[in-house]
Design a protein around this motif. Structure first.
Motif, short mmCIF file in Angstrom:
data_model
loop_
_atom_site.label_atom_id
_atom_site.label_comp_id
_atom_site.label_asym_id
_atom_site.label_seq_id
_atom_site.Cartn_x
_atom_site.Cartn_y
_atom_site.Cartn_z
N ASN A 115 0.82 -1.22 0.00
CA ASN A 115 0.00 0.00 0.00
C ASN A 115 0.86 1.27 0.00
OD1 ASN A 115 -2.47 1.26 0.02
ND2 ASN A 115 -2.51 1.46 2.24
N ARG A 116 1.91 1.24 0.83
CA ARG A 116 2.78 2.41 0.93
C ARG A 116 3.63 2.63 -0.32
NH1 ARG A 116 4.43 4.54 5.82
NH2 ARG A 116 5.74 5.84 4.49
N MET A 117 4.02 1.56 -0.95
CA MET A 117 4.91 1.70 -2.11
C MET A 117 4.20 2.31 -3.31
SD MET A 117 7.22 -1.74 -1.99
CE MET A 117 8.08 -1.42 -3.53
N GLU A 118 2.91 2.03 -3.42
CA GLU A 118 2.12 2.53 -4.55
C GLU A 118 2.83 2.26 -5.88
OE1 GLU A 118 1.36 6.60 -3.72
OE2 GLU A 118 -0.25 6.16 -2.32
N LEU A 119 3.26 1.02 -6.04
CA LEU A 119 4.00 0.63 -7.24
C LEU A 119 3.09 -0.21 -8.14
CD1 LEU A 119 6.76 0.32 -8.75
CD2 LEU A 119 7.12 -1.73 -7.38
N PRO A 120 2.67 0.34 -9.28
CA PRO A 120 1.82 -0.46 -10.17
C PRO A 120 2.57 -1.68 -10.69
CG PRO A 120 1.83 1.86 -10.80
CD PRO A 120 2.92 1.68 -9.80
N VAL A 121 1.90 -2.82 -10.69
CA VAL A 121 2.58 -4.07 -11.04
C VAL A 121 3.08 -4.06 -12.48
CG1 VAL A 121 0.45 -5.27 -11.68
CG2 VAL A 121 2.41 -6.60 -10.93
N GLY A 122 2.39 -3.34 -13.35
CA GLY A 122 2.77 -3.36 -14.75
C GLY A 122 3.74 -2.26 -15.16
N GLU A 123 4.29 -1.55 -14.18
CA GLU A 123 5.11 -0.39 -14.54
C GLU A 123 6.48 -0.75 -15.09
OE1 GLU A 123 6.58 2.80 -11.62
OE2 GLU A 123 4.74 3.62 -12.51
N THR A 124 7.18 -1.63 -14.38
CA THR A 124 8.53 -2.01 -14.81
C THR A 124 8.73 -3.51 -14.57
OG1 THR A 124 9.42 -1.63 -12.61
CG2 THR A 124 9.50 0.22 -14.14
N ALA A 125 9.86 -4.00 -15.07
CA ALA A 125 10.21 -5.41 -14.83
C ALA A 125 10.38 -5.65 -13.33
CB ALA A 125 11.49 -5.76 -15.57
N TYR A 126 10.99 -4.66 -12.66
CA TYR A 126 11.20 -4.79 -11.21
C TYR A 126 9.88 -4.99 -10.48
CZ TYR A 126 11.91 -3.39 -6.39
OH TYR A 126 11.89 -3.35 -5.02
N ALA A 127 8.89 -4.20 -10.86
CA ALA A 127 7.61 -4.26 -10.15
C ALA A 127 7.02 -5.67 -10.21
CB ALA A 127 6.64 -3.24 -10.74
N GLY A 128 6.98 -6.23 -11.41
CA GLY A 128 6.41 -7.58 -11.56
C GLY A 128 7.16 -8.59 -10.73
N MET A 129 8.49 -8.49 -10.74
CA MET A 129 9.28 -9.48 -10.00
C MET A 129 9.15 -9.26 -8.50
SD MET A 129 12.63 -9.92 -12.37
CE MET A 129 13.06 -11.44 -11.61
N PHE A 130 9.05 -7.99 -8.08
CA PHE A 130 8.88 -7.70 -6.64
C PHE A 130 7.59 -8.35 -6.14
CE2 PHE A 130 7.00 -5.11 -3.29
CZ PHE A 130 8.03 -5.06 -2.37
N TYR A 131 6.51 -8.13 -6.89
CA TYR A 131 5.23 -8.69 -6.44
C TYR A 131 5.24 -10.22 -6.53
CZ TYR A 131 3.02 -4.13 -6.08
OH TYR A 131 2.70 -2.86 -5.68
N ALA A 132 5.94 -10.78 -7.51
CA ALA A 132 5.99 -12.24 -7.63
C ALA A 132 6.71 -12.87 -6.45
CB ALA A 132 6.66 -12.63 -8.95
N VAL A 133 7.88 -12.30 -6.10
CA VAL A 133 8.66 -12.88 -4.99
C VAL A 133 7.91 -12.72 -3.66
CG1 VAL A 133 10.78 -12.67 -3.63
CG2 VAL A 133 10.88 -12.50 -6.10
N THR A 134 7.48 -11.51 -3.38
CA THR A 134 6.83 -11.29 -2.08
C THR A 134 5.47 -11.99 -2.03
OG1 THR A 134 6.01 -9.19 -2.96
CG2 THR A 134 7.99 -9.09 -1.62
N GLY A 135 4.79 -12.06 -3.16
CA GLY A 135 3.51 -12.77 -3.20
C GLY A 135 3.69 -14.26 -2.93
N ALA A 136 4.73 -14.85 -3.52
CA ALA A 136 5.01 -16.27 -3.25
C ALA A 136 5.33 -16.48 -1.78
CB ALA A 136 6.15 -16.75 -4.14
N MET A 137 6.07 -15.54 -1.21
CA MET A 137 6.42 -15.64 0.22
C MET A 137 5.15 -15.59 1.08
SD MET A 137 9.04 -15.87 2.25
CE MET A 137 8.48 -16.51 3.81
N ILE A 138 4.27 -14.69 0.74
CA ILE A 138 3.03 -14.59 1.51
C ILE A 138 2.17 -15.85 1.33
CG2 ILE A 138 0.81 -13.33 1.60
CD1 ILE A 138 3.14 -12.02 3.11
N ALA A 139 2.20 -16.43 0.14
CA ALA A 139 1.47 -17.69 -0.06
C ALA A 139 2.00 -18.77 0.87
CB ALA A 139 1.58 -18.12 -1.52
N LEU A 140 3.32 -18.82 1.04
CA LEU A 140 3.90 -19.82 1.95
C LEU A 140 3.49 -19.53 3.39
CD1 LEU A 140 7.51 -20.24 0.48
CD2 LEU A 140 5.56 -21.76 0.22
#
Lengths: 191, 578
Positions: A115-140
């Motif tokens: 929420n604080r980062m306000e980083l749209p997932v489709g903005e850059t390659a970094y954004a997609g990978m950031f959400y993928a890694v942290t999302g997988a962690m949260i899934a675990l």
């Protein structure tokens, strides 16, 4: 049919614990592989280009609190093991309840970071990978919360002799704590 | 009962109506019973049955793509459909044929070999099967609608990546249950060094899969998110093959085919009616093949060896040394492992005498299939090693495809042998021996035809995954042979299914064992040495009414060698218990 002699009762082989260890190994490989690709892509960023987009900041306080939370979480998971060995139902209940609440707090902290980062997932390659890694962690973590729920139902429901599942539950959280430490260092600190 | 339940409750196991009961009397299973069953034999059957269907499809696809490449003009099929067909063929070979067949063998036979009443976490294994099955169905849907690598329909490309991740997740879960079974459900006395060779290979392969497949799932998550939102880091639809292609070719295939190596080693001792000599060396050999897992963990499609013309250049000794070590550990050592198994098997084939009489080997049909299949796996692994030598310039040619097909079809040939071998424990009937013996050379011929011509065509620079190429060599003949090989393989698999399906159907529909199709099998028709042959054929729902004692790797051979074995073993068991 061959008549092999019957064996004495098989000794317990800690099946839930071993199964959890194998599943934890899979979790380590999942996150390890993702972090490896994350670092690889970070290293491949062309000179002059930013890996983390301009103006994007990862809030440090909640991510550090998440790391500390994992440390306390495994402490309470181990407390549950200690209490289960003594068949102390009230302490098992408190310990597993605390594990569950702190696990929820970790999920909440991650949502706060998003929420604080306000980083749209489709903005850059970094954004997609950031959400993928942290999302997988949260899934675990969510899988861990389900595991905590099942463990609590089993022990508080009367299967007090089933101490192995509490040990397996603690093992899973220990592994997750180690995995999150790597995520914290690579994704949140060195970015 | 939840997925955390480690074993079937005995009451449930006895009441399970999806499987035969004791002594050849069968009960009619319901469809719901089969679908929801957590009996490892049912799950194993579903995996193997699905793999056989997958093989038929892959064989037909291989033949179609071979025919398309015969003249180098690519006029037979629509160009827009080619990428989907190539993707379906590549993914199908591994995810719809090889892996489910190998894991199906493990799920089916490992608990029986260990003297266990069920697989560890049977419900999780069932969930893994249905996740895999759902993933494969979604893969087919996505490919049929212009998805997959290079696909033009965005939603279907995303679906393809997600379906792949689901398929791999399902296979990971199944592998985890197999590994846990070998680690925790062994019969009393069965120390790790006494584990049957097939079960040992199942353990090594399943731990390898638990290492490799989650990494692949992680990559698929990245590719999915990237394709769905940014298309910036992973090459969009065109990059899917670059990032995930290592699963479908290269050194990691040796790991996927590892249970086939263990099955061959298991049968050698049975065929030559003796204990396996140098058993520890065979266990180590199988373990060496497992090193191929590290090629998957590090996502290596090709382990390159930059030879640089006349030899290894010494200008960069450390770099060259690193190249050599990587190539050696990830490619040559697994190859060495298979050679070790074959070498010790040759020692086992040395004629022996019992009571002054030479023991004649019992060349059973499953062994003939396993022998041919292992040779093809060895060929494929050797070709994979050659593919890594940069100076040969084989990368990017059909040589890679030939090597992959040799390993996959080799393992499939072994897998057909495994189905024939353990068929009595599933149905109580024998697979007709003579037809299977007749199919064995045909299966080997089909696998060789489907792979060897492309190994040759690689040297003529025929490009991989392309229908249009410069056809100025023997390409036409080689592609005709490959087409024939794939078609023949599909026919062989169909014929094999024709041999086994009637017995399955009669098992389902007939309650009288005497009128069921096929010859009735005894409890130990092959004179096997391991525990699965100590229970009835077909095996009851919970496999063993009492847990057997094991005092060597070949418990049934112990009984035959020493008639008073039972008494002494019982005495030792009592002592151990006391």
């Amino acid at each position: 049919m061959y008549a092999l002699p019957p064996a004495p009762a098989a000794p317990p082989r800690r099946q839930v614990l071993v199964g959890t260890a194998v599943a934890s190994l899979a979790a380590v490989m999942l996150m390890g592989g993702m972090l490896g690709v994350f670092v690889l892509q970070r290293e491949r960023t062309p000179d002059g280009e930013l890996w983390v987009p301009q103006g994007v900041q990862i809030p440090e306080v909640p991510t550090n609190v998440m790391l500390i939370s994992f440390g306390t979480l495994v402490l309470f998971a181990q407390w549950a093991v200690y209490a289960a060995k003594r068949r102390d139902r009230s302490h098992i209940g408190i310990a597993l309840g605390l594990v569950f609440v702190i696990g929820l707090a970790v999920v909440n902290a991650q949502a706060y970071v998003y929420n604080r980062m306000e980083l749209p997932v489709g903005e850059t390659a970094y954004a997609g990978m950031f959400y993928a890694v942290t999302g997988a962690m949260i899934a675990l973590v969510v899988i861990g919360l389900v595991f905590t729920g099942v463990t609590a139902f089993r022990l508080l429901g009367g299967r007090e002799s089933d101490q192995e599942i509490v040990a397996a539950h603690a093992l899973y959280w220990y592994v997750l704590c180690a995995v999150f430490s790597a995520v914290w260092l690579i994704v949140f600190v060195t970015k | 009962m939840s997925t955390l339940e480690t074993t079937l409750d005995s009451a449930e196991a006895t009441a399970d109506d999806t499987v035969p009961t004791v002594g050849g009397t069968t009960a009619s299973p319901s469809l719901v019973g089969v679908v929801t069953s957590s009996d490892h034999k049912v799950i194993g059957r579903m995996l193997i049955g699905s793999a056989i269907v997958g093989l038929l499809v892959v064989g037909a696809l291989g033949a179609l793509l071979g025919a398309e490449r015969i003249d180098g003009d690519g006029t037979l099929l629509r160009e827009s459909a080619l990428t989907q067909l190539f993707a379906g063929y590549r993914v199908g070979l591994v995810e719809a044929a090889l892996l489910p067949l190998m894991l199906g063998m493990c799920v089916l036979a490992v608990p029986l070999q260990l003297g266990a009443r069920s697989l560890a976490f049977p419900r999780a294994a069932a969930a893994g099967f249905w996740a895999w099955f759902g993933g494969v169905v979604l893969l087919i849907i996505s490919l049929a609608n212009n998805g997959g690598p290079f696909g033009g329909q965005a939603d279907m490309v995303s679906l393809y990546v997600a379906a792949n991740a689901l398929t791999l997740t399902g296979l990971t879960i199944i592998a985890a249950t197999v590994a846990t079974s070998v680690l925790t459900t062994r019969a009393p006395g069965m120390r790790m060094k006494r584990v049957p060779l097939f079960s040992w290979s199942a353990l090594v392969a399943s731990i390898g899969l638990v290492l490799v497949l989650p990494v692949a799932v992680g990559v698929h998550i990245f590719v999915y998110v990237d394709y769905q939102y940014t298309k910036a880091a992973f090459g969009a639809a065109n990059g899917i093959t670059d990032w995930t292609g290592y699963l479908f070719t290269g050194p990691v295939l040796a790991l996927f085919a590892l249970p086939a190596v263990g099955f061959f080693a298991e049968l050698v001792a049975v065929v030559f009616k003796r204990r396996m000599p140098l058993r520890g060396v065979v266990l180590a050999g199988i373990g060496l093949v497992g090193l191929a897992a590290f090629a998957g963990v590090t996502q290596q499609e090709v382990i390159g060896l930059p030879w640089a013309g006349s030899g290894l250049t010494l200008s960069e000794p450390l770099t060259k040394f690193a190249d050599l070590v990587t190539f050696g550990v990830l490619v040559l050592v697994p190859l060495l492992g298979v050679l070790v198994v074959l070498g010790v098997s040759a020692l086992a084939a040395k004629p022996t005498k019992i009571g002054g009489e030479t023991v004649r080997p019992n060349l059973i049909a499953p062994f003939v299939l396993a022998f041919f299949g292992l040779d093809l796996i060895l060929l494929g692994m050797a070709a994979t090693a050659l593919n890594g030598v940069d100076d040969l310039a084989l990368q990017g040619t059909v040589f890679e495809e030939g090597a992959a097909v040799a390993i996959v079809y080799g393992a499939v040939v072994v897998g057909l042998g495994a189905v024939a071998y353990w068929f009595p424990k599933l149905t109580g009937r024998m697979v007709p021996t003579k037809p299977v013996l007749g199919l064995a050379p045909l299966a080997a011929l089909a696998a060789a035809l489907a792979s060897v011509p492309y190994l040759i065509a690689g040297f003529t620079d025929q490009p991989a995954n392309a229908a249009v190429y410069d056809n100025d060599g023997p390409g036409e003949l080689l592609n005709v042979l490959t087409t024939a090989g794939h078609a023949l393989m599909a026919l062989v698999v169909l014929a094999f299914a024709g041999l086994v399906v009637p017995a399955f159907i009669s098992m389902i529909t007939t309650s009288d064992a005497d009128t069921a199709a096929g010859d009735a099998a005894g409890d130990n028709p092959w004179e096997g040495h391991t525990l699965e042959w100590s229970t009835t054929s077909p095996a009851p729902a919970d496999n063993f009414s009492v847990a057997p004692t094991v005092m060597s790797p070949e418990p049934l051979l112990d009984m035959k060698a020493a008639p008073d074995f039972a008494r002494s073993a019982a005495a030792q068991s009592t002592g151990a218990a006391g």
